[in-house]
Design a protein around this motif. Structure first.
Motif, PDB file in Angstrom:
ATOM      1  N   PRO A 357       4.326   6.924  10.307  1.00 42.65           N
ATOM      2  CA  PRO A 357       4.957   6.548  11.741  1.00 42.65           C
ATOM      3  C   PRO A 357       5.064   7.656  12.766  1.00 42.65           C
ATOM      4  N   VAL A 358       4.703   8.754  12.391  1.00 44.67           N
ATOM      5  CA  VAL A 358       5.060   9.676  13.567  1.00 44.67           C
ATOM      6  C   VAL A 358       3.383  10.304  13.481  1.00 44.67           C
ATOM      7  N   GLY A 359       2.337   9.631  12.882  1.00 48.82           N
ATOM      8  CA  GLY A 359       0.846  10.161  13.216  1.00 48.82           C
ATOM      9  C   GLY A 359       0.561  11.474  12.623  1.00 48.82           C
ATOM     10  N   ILE A 360       1.106  11.939  11.468  1.00 47.80           N
ATOM     11  CA  ILE A 360       0.730  13.128  10.867  1.00 47.80           C
ATOM     12  C   ILE A 360      -0.559  13.121  10.413  1.00 47.80           C
ATOM     13  N   ASP A 361      -1.525  13.932  10.514  1.00 48.53           N
ATOM     14  CA  ASP A 361      -2.844  13.980  10.064  1.00 48.53           C
ATOM     15  C   ASP A 361      -3.182  14.939   9.246  1.00 48.53           C
ATOM     16  N   ILE A 362      -3.598  14.471   7.896  1.00 50.32           N
ATOM     17  CA  ILE A 362      -3.945  15.511   6.969  1.00 50.32           C
ATOM     18  C   ILE A 362      -5.009  16.680   7.065  1.00 50.32           C
ATOM     19  N   THR A 363      -6.042  15.701   8.200  1.00 51.68           N
ATOM     20  CA  THR A 363      -7.182  16.755   8.486  1.00 51.68           C
ATOM     21  C   THR A 363      -6.750  17.761   9.272  1.00 51.68           C
ATOM     22  N   GLU A 364      -5.910  17.472  10.383  1.00 50.41           N
ATOM     23  CA  GLU A 364      -5.466  18.388  11.406  1.00 50.41           C
ATOM     24  C   GLU A 364      -4.453  19.373  10.681  1.00 50.41           C
ATOM     25  N   GLU A 365      -3.728  19.010   9.771  1.00 52.55           N
ATOM     26  CA  GLU A 365      -2.740  20.040   8.790  1.00 52.55           C
ATOM     27  C   GLU A 365      -3.864  21.016   8.269  1.00 52.55           C
TER      28      GLU A 365
END
Length: 378
Positions: A357-365
């Motif tokens: 829902p908040v667009g957390i991106d595993i690649t960016e993390e």
């Protein structure tokens, strides 16, 4: 699945309907993509008329929309919120029932009845996800009997992706967009002015037997080159990319990195990422009894490491903070999964990004922990 030498033929739209009919005659339950509730979902299908003809899907962090294409492609979408896991490892599975009669209690284990499943439109990332689930459920000394029964007779019709989604990163995980193994038949959809047709690669003896009963023509060199160009264009158009490097060591050596606090400030612990993931396998059990108190049953259900109670032991939960739960999920998926199963637990399908829902991106993390940024996904 036995190697058949990669036989390749051409199948037209009518031939695809013939494929479905052939599978049904062989007592398969045919499952494939269809449109329902504003999404591409998997369900029982009987013909190409029930498939998402002319539809595509738009993906970004926390964003999913269907929209019309300018052609009549049947497989012109990427992936929806569901994975094939729901058929091989269902969200709810009754394990046993117990019934009391005249003071005696009889416990009966529930057994899954054999049913031949045919999956239509399986993407390369999903084939890799199923291979991972195989390691989890039947790859060790203690096989899950329910999964094993469903998996044994499954027939896979793969589809090489003709487009990449905004959250796809399978190319950087070496899991797509072309199906390399694990399929009985693999299709590449080729659009022409006379209608779409499919280059079919045979991947098993079972696939060879099925294709022999269908109206096919020999594939030409131009057909094969066209299919290769489609896959190459998809590879070049990936919406995301997992950073290079030894991610396992990176994460395990940075368990106190400040990025864990940053992502925890945004994470809702809603469990969406684990529910849509094609490889997550966390479960819990529930016991229930009838109103007379003479019969009870135990049911296994999907659970998530993001829930507070999942790590509960005597005295409380082990991971009480959102930070610890997100770190557990990501380090397990990308690091300690190697220790357990010899592979990453991520196949790059991008669902966890799309349906967060908040667009957390595993690649960016991963990139943030690596040092490329300290902000994480936007």
């Amino acid at each position: 699945m036995a190697n058949t030498g990669g036989q390749q033929v051409i199948l037209d739209g009518a031939g695809l309907d013939a494929l479905f009919a052939t599978l049904r005659r062989e007592a398969y339950r045919v499952l494939g993509p269809t449109v329902r509730d504003g999404a591409i979902v998997y369900d029982d299908i009987e013909s190409t008329g029930e498939m998402p003809r002319g539809w595509t899907d738009e993906h970004d962090g926390g964003h999913y929309r269907l929209k019309r294409r300018d052609d009549e492609a049947l497989f012109g979408y990427v992936v929806g919120p569901q994975s094939w896991k729901k058929y091989l490892h269902p969200p709810r599975q009754r394990l046993w029932t117990a019934k009391q009669t005249n003071g005696e209690v009889k416990v009966t284990a529930d057994e899954t009845s054999p049913q031949k499943l045919a999956f239509i439109g399986v993407r390369a990332c999903e084939l890799n996800a199923i291979a991972i689930q195989d390691r989890v459920f039947i790859g060790g000394p203690f096989a899950d009997p329910h999964y094993k029964v469903r998996r044994e007779d499954a027939f896979f019709v793969a589809v090489n992706c003709g487009q990449a989604g905004g959250t796809c990163f399978c190319a950087s995980m070496n899991t797509g967009p072309k199906a390399e193994s694990g399929f009985d038949l693999a299709l590449t959809e080729i659009a022409t002015i006379d209608g779409n047709r499919f280059l079919v690669e045979v991947g098993s003896d079972a696939g060879k037997a099925v294709i022999a009963a269908l109206p096919t023509t020999d594939a030409t060199d131009d057909d094969i080159k066209t299919a290769d160009r489609i896959v190459a264009a998809t590879t070049a158009a990936m919406g995301r990319e997992m950073p290079d490097g030894d991610i396992r060591s990176l994460l395990l050596e940075n368990l106190e990195h400040p990025q864990w606090d940053k992502v925890a400030e945004r994470c809702l612990a809603c469990t969406n990422c684990t529910m849509v993931c094609p490889t997550c396998f966390c479960t819990s059990v529930e016991d229930s009894s009838d109103l007379t108190g003479t019969e009870t049953s135990r049911e296994r259900r999907w659970d998530s490491c993001f829930t507070m109670d999942f790590s509960y032991i005597h005295g409380g939960g082990v991971r009480q903070s959102g930070k610890s739960r997100y770190r557990q999920w990501m380090t397990h998926k990308l690091a300690t999964w190697f220790d357990q199963f010899g592979t990453s637990g991520c196949v790059g399908c991008g669902r966890c990004i799309t349906w967060c829902p908040v667009g957390i991106d595993i690649t960016e993390e991963v990139r943030a922990v690596q040092g490329g940024t300290t902000e994480g996904s936007a």
